[in-house]
Design an enzyme around this catalytic site. Sequence first.
Site, short mmCIF file in Angstrom:
data_model
loop_
_atom_site.label_atom_id
_atom_site.label_comp_id
_atom_site.label_asym_id
_atom_site.label_seq_id
_atom_site.Cartn_x
_atom_site.Cartn_y
_atom_site.Cartn_z
CE LYS C 78 -3.83 2.04 2.58
NZ LYS C 78 -4.81 1.85 3.58
CB SER C 155 -8.07 3.99 2.88
OG SER C 155 -7.35 3.34 3.75
CB SER C 179 -8.61 1.32 5.81
OG SER C 179 -9.37 2.67 5.88
#
Lengths: 497, 104, 488
Positions: C78, C155, C179
């Site tokens: 990420k 997210s 998330s």
Amino acid sequence: MFIAPRVADEKDWIVTDTGPWEIIIGLEVHAQVASKSKLFSGSATGYGSAPNTQVSLVDAGMPGMLPVVNEFCIEQAVKTGYGLNAKINLFSRFDRKNYFYVDLPQGYQISQFEHPIVGEGEIEILPIDGDGNVGEPVTVGIERLHLEQDAGKSVHDLSPDETYVDLNRCGVALMEIVSKPDMRTPEEASAYVEKLRGIVRALGTCDGDMEKGNLRADVNVSVRRPGGELGTRCEIKNVNSMRFIRQAINFEARRHIDIIEAGGEIDQETRLFDSVKGETRTMRSKEDAHDYRYFPDPDLLPIKLEQSFVDKIKANLPEMPDVRKARFMSDYGLPEYDARILTSDKTKADFYEVVAKGRDPKIASNWTMVEFFGALNKSGLELEDSLVSADALGCLIDRILDDTISGKIAKGVFEKMFAGEGTADEIIERDGLKQVTDMGTIEAMVDKVIADNAGQAEKAKENPKLLGFFVGQVMKASQGKANPQAVNKILREKLGL
Amino acid sequence: MAQEKSKPKNGVTAKDVKKIAKLSRLHVEADRLEPIAEDLNGILGWIEQLAEVDVEGVEPMTSAVDMAAPLRADNVSDGGKRDDVLKNAPKSDDGFFVVPRSVE
Amino acid sequence: MTDLTKMTLSGALDGMAKGEFSSVELTQAHIDACKASTKLNAFITDTHDLALEQAKASDARRASGTVGKLEGAPLGIKDLFCTEGVKTTAGSKILGDFTPTYESTVSANMKADGMVMLGKLNLDEFAMGSSNETSAFGPVINPWRKDEDLVPGGSSGGSASAVAADLCLGATATDTGGSIRQPASFTGTVGIKPTYGRCSRWGTVAFASSLDQAGPIAKTVKDSAILLESMAGYDAKDSTSINADVPDWSASCGQSVKGMRIGIPKEYAIDGMPADIQALWDQGIEWMKAAGAEIVPITLPHTKYALPAYYVVAPAEASSNLARYDGMRYGLRVDGKDLTETYELTRTEGFGDEVRRRIMIGTYVLSAGYYDAYYLRAQKVRTRIVQDFENAWETCDAILTPTAPSAAFAVGRKVSDPVQMYLNDIFTVTTNLAGLPGISVPAGLDKNGLPLGLQIIGRAMDEATVFKAAAALEDAAGFKAKPEKWWV
């Protein structure tokens, strides 16, 4: 709450056409912790390094960087807390103080707001006026001591339209020591800072170097009618010498009185002291006052100290200046004045104790205070930088006491020692200063002086004051090396006094 | 779905938005102050249901871990990496960060 | 040869161990898949050349007998984790071309275990979002597409999409309010947020420090355990890191749940919950019962207040954490006429709408006069939520809930109403506030054929029980559905 019950002595009032005023003073002193590394990172804290060479990614506020607390800094804060006779808080916490500035990389300063590591305490100060008169002792309350990060340095003179930023200082640990508004004169304020400086230096928690900014004060000043309602206060930032503190307070108090007497109102604001002009000026008005949005730093957990941890610190505290002063008076039999001056600073006191070891304490005190401190003052040198060690000064005193040289000659020898020309013995030997103690030699000198001044010798019987003249002549003839006691004795005999 | 939405009792005004934006160093055009105030009030109104919770005598929770801060030894173990520190700087010169003038 | 991208992480590690294929072959297959998937917009930065180099080095290590826990496995990171020498954006324009000179502890741990990094995965800007639509690099598209583009959740939308679309064997993610778990639920993948303090936060761009926690998104529960074992561990550079050993979690997967007490919190049966989700939850209860677990009704009375409390705490911390993005030392700088204008232009152009909105809320709730009413009260409510869980643990060992209140929704549908968007995290946010571990396991499809997840919540530091229960759930659900490869 801002309470100031004590009313200044009448002699300290500022009296104008409208009547008397008194000044209310509180101080926030920032003392840099004498740690090797920063409060929350492992970078070095040394002074004077090339820009940004003592900066870690944490100090520079890089994304994802996290603070870790330096244990030594915690210990120093606790130690200092004990030095201030203050309450040590076993639970304390770091908060973020949020504001934007170019030398504040994180966009917040990590400080302690709600739960400082040290709570209330008090110290006693002795204000001394401009003529050296010592006033009555004053107790100054300590509100709190907390730890926080220093900011970086902005340099404005390398480019006309830009600022250059060096983060070397950024993150260095500071102890902010907040007093209660307990001071009433500029002299009390500087005596308070002097006292604090003595305490942190005695403890070794801060080097107290005001020139380098390692100890600096924010001064809160307001005026009121004696014992009356408090006035609006202004904060003067970063005043970095005792003299400037007094100047700034004097200027600021006068400014307040002038404004009030002209029918105006004081704006609560932050001001700067201009040491060249000796004035303060607006830095930030109340309208621009920050809303710092303090909240507990979620990157850090609370500081929870074990009782055993603080007990150990307490048990190992060095002797504090007040205790040492009392001991100097009782053990060495020194007068209060000597004891106070000598113990005002740890290095000075340490120096004295070496000089006094095995010697007459009062003579040691005189030589340390008058000659040695005098020479330091004159040269502007710090004690640490002096070429005369305590042992060397002690040897010089020994040469006086064993009659090798006279006290007067010794002063000259000391000057040469201070200039780095060698030890007392080396200089005495080199310059042939050894005192003449041989009675025969002195007698010959006396005889010659009497013979040369026969008329005066006759008068001496009626006017014994002339003895001094003869002593002077003999000493001059001996280039100061004749033993004064012997000269006196022989002269008295020869002149029939 | 459960959703309580109401105007907050003490909602933000355009003036508040201006102040918040200034504190946050965000630029907000004058004609955006009202709409943003309305937008924030939509959220704050929903947040105000927290007032229903009895928090009498409850300690605030500041961390998800119930520990004391770990303390590190006072060793110089970092720094001396000026090039790394300045590597991503928009402007640097002679070892300094260079930024817009911060004093008049 | 079989399609290597269809493998699980554990299968691929086995295959390499048996010499069936090399890391280079495995990595190349995934690079090809990544190159064919640009429509998903899962990656912000590709590091394919670097990946092949790492794969070669891994094969060489293996040949010399050194085999790490993730040896040769092509994974995605990420773009919130700082990676040395590789641009890191946090999904924001404000970081500009920021290229860290350091590696986050989590990704460094994985590198040390032999990981191959395929690239940096897309995400909501600064991890603020529940649909991956706030990314400055465009929205991520969910591979589970039905007639229209769907969001992958957020997210960690890039991580979830990439794993679901077989672009990588697993990915790192972060979870501040849900998330990891909500996107896992939206994409038919497994995602675990461990106990706060398990994974170091050092080198991960901060959103809300007291809530942020890294974890993996993977294809199976066991894969997620393997990944978490590598990511987790004590780190002295993070003061909130927990000094505890990392257990052999993959060994917990497959262990019997006989006698395990599973709590069912009545407050999670919210008004307006879609019938499909209620039905799946009921089904989950039956599965756990059938596997030998004991079902215990529990109450978590302050659940309703978790989300509003979160929307005070998280923005407050974020408003402060994001103050460092000021254009002075790194990242974007937009020059103005003076310093203040430079700050304002930089931050206004650099941050997107949602980030600016949260900074303003956070600034407001911390400001003078509002601190007690908002921030302090939210922190007290947080204590209440922790107490709820403490009480629950007296009667149960793990808690079963739905992961999210809906399946994936269409791109653009919820962006106009922030509160509606925030409600996505209603079931996940409680564990962030309490610091507890939570996992989302794909358990079924809704009436539209979109995946839905169930969540298992455990006691702090008891990921072992969470993995055990999750593996049992996975086994019972037998979720094998995959999205159609429309993007190729």
